[in-house]
Design a protein around this motif. Structure first.
Motif, PDB file in Angstrom:
ATOM      1  N   ALA A 190      16.688-168.754  -4.761  1.00  0.00           N
ATOM      2  CA  ALA A 190      17.104-169.433  -3.294  1.00  0.00           C
ATOM      3  C   ALA A 190      17.014-169.066  -1.451  1.00  0.00           C
ATOM      4  O   ALA A 190      16.367-169.396  -1.299  1.00  0.00           O
ATOM      5  N   ARG A 191      18.254-167.970  -1.983  1.00  0.00           N
ATOM      6  CA  ARG A 191      18.509-167.657  -0.237  1.00  0.00           C
ATOM      7  C   ARG A 191      17.671-166.637  -0.003  1.00  0.00           C
ATOM      8  O   ARG A 191      17.442-166.670   1.290  1.00  0.00           O
ATOM      9  N   LEU A 192      17.039-165.846  -0.705  1.00  0.00           N
ATOM     10  CA  LEU A 192      15.915-165.663  -0.614  1.00  0.00           C
ATOM     11  C   LEU A 192      14.543-165.784   0.036  1.00  0.00           C
ATOM     12  O   LEU A 192      13.996-165.726   1.347  1.00  0.00           O
ATOM     13  N   VAL A 193      14.105-166.807  -0.773  1.00  0.00           N
ATOM     14  CA  VAL A 193      12.685-168.390   0.195  1.00  0.00           C
ATOM     15  C   VAL A 193      13.597-168.692   1.797  1.00  0.00           C
ATOM     16  O   VAL A 193      12.491-168.137   1.894  1.00  0.00           O
ATOM     17  N   GLU A 194      14.586-168.935   1.269  1.00  0.00           N
ATOM     18  CA  GLU A 194      15.120-169.847   2.227  1.00  0.00           C
ATOM     19  C   GLU A 194      15.111-168.843   3.517  1.00  0.00           C
ATOM     20  O   GLU A 194      14.813-168.982   4.787  1.00  0.00           O
ATOM     21  N   GLU A 224       4.673-166.596  -0.419  1.00  0.00           N
ATOM     22  CA  GLU A 224       4.068-167.795  -1.543  1.00  0.00           C
ATOM     23  C   GLU A 224       4.856-168.427  -1.538  1.00  0.00           C
ATOM     24  O   GLU A 224       5.151-170.454  -0.859  1.00  0.00           O
ATOM     25  N   LYS A 225       6.308-168.740  -1.675  1.00  0.00           N
ATOM     26  CA  LYS A 225       7.722-169.832  -2.313  1.00  0.00           C
ATOM     27  C   LYS A 225       7.532-169.968  -0.505  1.00  0.00           C
ATOM     28  O   LYS A 225       8.032-171.243  -0.804  1.00  0.00           O
ATOM     29  N   ALA A 226       8.293-169.524   0.627  1.00  0.00           N
ATOM     30  CA  ALA A 226       8.197-169.768   1.661  1.00  0.00           C
ATOM     31  C   ALA A 226       7.751-170.962   2.411  1.00  0.00           C
ATOM     32  O   ALA A 226       8.425-171.651   2.546  1.00  0.00           O
ATOM     33  N   ILE A 227       6.376-170.418   1.814  1.00  0.00           N
ATOM     34  CA  ILE A 227       5.352-171.407   2.007  1.00  0.00           C
ATOM     35  C   ILE A 227       5.322-172.860   1.093  1.00  0.00           C
ATOM     36  O   ILE A 227       5.208-174.023   2.304  1.00  0.00           O
ATOM     37  N   GLU A 228       5.983-172.926   0.078  1.00  0.00           N
ATOM     38  CA  GLU A 228       5.509-173.691  -0.837  1.00  0.00           C
ATOM     39  C   GLU A 228       7.020-174.516  -0.431  1.00  0.00           C
ATOM     40  O   GLU A 228       7.065-175.920  -1.002  1.00  0.00           O
ATOM     41  N   LEU A 229       8.012-173.761   0.273  1.00  0.00           N
ATOM     42  CA  LEU A 229       9.116-174.811   0.581  1.00  0.00           C
ATOM     43  C   LEU A 229       8.962-174.997   1.510  1.00  0.00           C
ATOM     44  O   LEU A 229       9.456-177.014   2.202  1.00  0.00           O
ATOM     45  N   ALA A 230       8.742-174.827   2.603  1.00  0.00           N
ATOM     46  CA  ALA A 230       8.250-175.105   3.705  1.00  0.00           C
ATOM     47  C   ALA A 230       7.477-177.209   3.564  1.00  0.00           C
ATOM     48  O   ALA A 230       7.315-177.653   4.317  1.00  0.00           O
ATOM     49  N   ALA A 231       6.276-176.456   2.551  1.00  0.00           N
ATOM     50  CA  ALA A 231       5.539-177.661   2.792  1.00  0.00           C
ATOM     51  C   ALA A 231       6.307-178.667   1.682  1.00  0.00           C
ATOM     52  O   ALA A 231       6.783-180.004   2.045  1.00  0.00           O
ATOM     53  N   GLU A 232       7.311-178.622   1.034  1.00  0.00           N
ATOM     54  CA  GLU A 232       7.955-179.696   0.413  1.00  0.00           C
ATOM     55  C   GLU A 232       8.649-179.828   1.476  1.00  0.00           C
ATOM     56  O   GLU A 232       9.342-181.388   1.388  1.00  0.00           O
ATOM     57  N   ARG A 233       9.852-179.803   2.313  1.00  0.00           N
ATOM     58  CA  ARG A 233      10.020-180.160   3.755  1.00  0.00           C
ATOM     59  C   ARG A 233       8.928-180.696   4.257  1.00  0.00           C
ATOM     60  O   ARG A 233      10.412-182.159   5.097  1.00  0.00           O
ATOM     61  N   PHE A 234       8.152-180.603   5.199  1.00  0.00           N
ATOM     62  CA  PHE A 234       7.625-181.437   5.493  1.00  0.00           C
ATOM     63  C   PHE A 234       7.124-182.552   4.512  1.00  0.00           C
ATOM     64  O   PHE A 234       6.894-183.551   5.529  1.00  0.00           O
ATOM     65  N   ARG A 235       6.635-182.722   3.873  1.00  0.00           N
ATOM     66  CA  ARG A 235       6.644-183.692   2.833  1.00  0.00           C
ATOM     67  C   ARG A 235       7.727-184.522   2.889  1.00  0.00           C
ATOM     68  O   ARG A 235       7.781-185.802   2.613  1.00  0.00           O
ATOM     69  N   ALA A 236       8.587-183.886   2.635  1.00  0.00           N
ATOM     70  CA  ALA A 236      10.140-184.953   2.772  1.00  0.00           C
ATOM     71  C   ALA A 236      10.506-186.012   4.063  1.00  0.00           C
ATOM     72  O   ALA A 236      10.429-186.863   4.180  1.00  0.00           O
ATOM     73  N   LEU A 237       9.771-184.788   5.447  1.00  0.00           N
ATOM     74  CA  LEU A 237       9.793-185.691   6.354  1.00  0.00           C
ATOM     75  C   LEU A 237       9.361-186.788   6.508  1.00  0.00           C
ATOM     76  O   LEU A 237       9.405-187.768   6.689  1.00  0.00           O
ATOM     77  N   LEU A 238       7.704-186.633   5.957  1.00  0.00           N
ATOM     78  CA  LEU A 238       7.008-187.523   5.938  1.00  0.00           C
ATOM     79  C   LEU A 238       7.420-188.609   4.838  1.00  0.00           C
ATOM     80  O   LEU A 238       7.020-189.798   4.959  1.00  0.00           O
ATOM     81  N   ALA A 239       7.680-187.916   3.934  1.00  0.00           N
ATOM     82  CA  ALA A 239       8.305-189.112   2.909  1.00  0.00           C
ATOM     83  C   ALA A 239       9.162-190.557   3.151  1.00  0.00           C
ATOM     84  O   ALA A 239       9.761-191.659   3.001  1.00  0.00           O
TER      85      ALA A 239
END
Length: 190
Positions: free
Chosen positions: A12-16, A59-74
């Motif tokens: 997780a630290r590496l992806v972050e 790819e994992k970093a992009i997935e994390l960014a996508a997840e965070r923006f989805r959370a912002l929308l939610a």
């Protein structure tokens, strides 16, 4: 702490770290040695957790960014689509200004830099953008738009906000983002 938990935390630290560095330096400007140093992870852990290398980590970093923006929308309060878009854009503008215009959208950065060179990263970016378009389209459909029209408008919303972030970063001003929010509010009210 078990080894699995320790390994999960290292991963997780590496992806972050990869995500933060892509935002600040771009994908091409982010080396793996810098990622491990930033994550305070042993060098060997990167290939242990990501044996396919930098693209897998990206790819994992992009997935994390996508997840965070989805959370912002939610987390955006329900309301008329133009108002919701304006609220989300204002949060993004604040994040951009707070970073002194140093941190942009990592998904657009990777799409621009690597979309023509790496099918894996292009697909990850496409999935990320789709994951943002879908909830916007659902919100528009819930406010009376047909599914096809909602998808078209949602694609325009995400595309406009992404472009406005790039222009704002270049001009070191949130004004392009605010202009985009205003234009989108007019479009969505029509």
């Amino acid at each position: 702490m078990t080894e699995q938990t320790k390994g999960g935390r290292t991963s997780a630290r590496l992806v972050e770290s990869m995500l933060e560095l892509i935002q600040a330096r771009g994908y091409s400007g982010t080396g793996l040695a810098t990622v491990t140093e930033h994550a305070r992870a042993p060098k060997g852990s990167l290939y242990f957790h990501f044996p396919e290398g930098k693209e897998a980590l990206g790819e994992k970093a992009i997935e994390l960014a996508a997840e965070r923006f989805r959370a912002l929308l939610a987390d955006a309060p329900d309301g008329p689509p133009g108002e919701v878009v304006a609220q989300v854009v204002e949060v993004l503008a604040g994040m951009l200004a707070d970073s002194d215009f140093q941190l942009g959208c990592p998904v657009s950065v990777v799409a621009l830099e690597m979309g023509g060179q790496s099918e894996r990263l292009r697909e990850a970016c496409a999935r990320a953008f789709d994951s943002w378009i879908e909830p916007v389209a659902a919100h528009l459909a819930a406010h009376g738009r047909s599914p096809a029209e909602a998808r078209t408008l949602a694609t325009a919303v995400v595309s406009t906000v992404e472009g406005a972030m790039i222009v704002s970063r270049a001009q070191r001003s949130v004004e392009p983002m605010r202009c985009a929010a205003h234009a989108l509010a007019v479009l969505l009210a029509a």
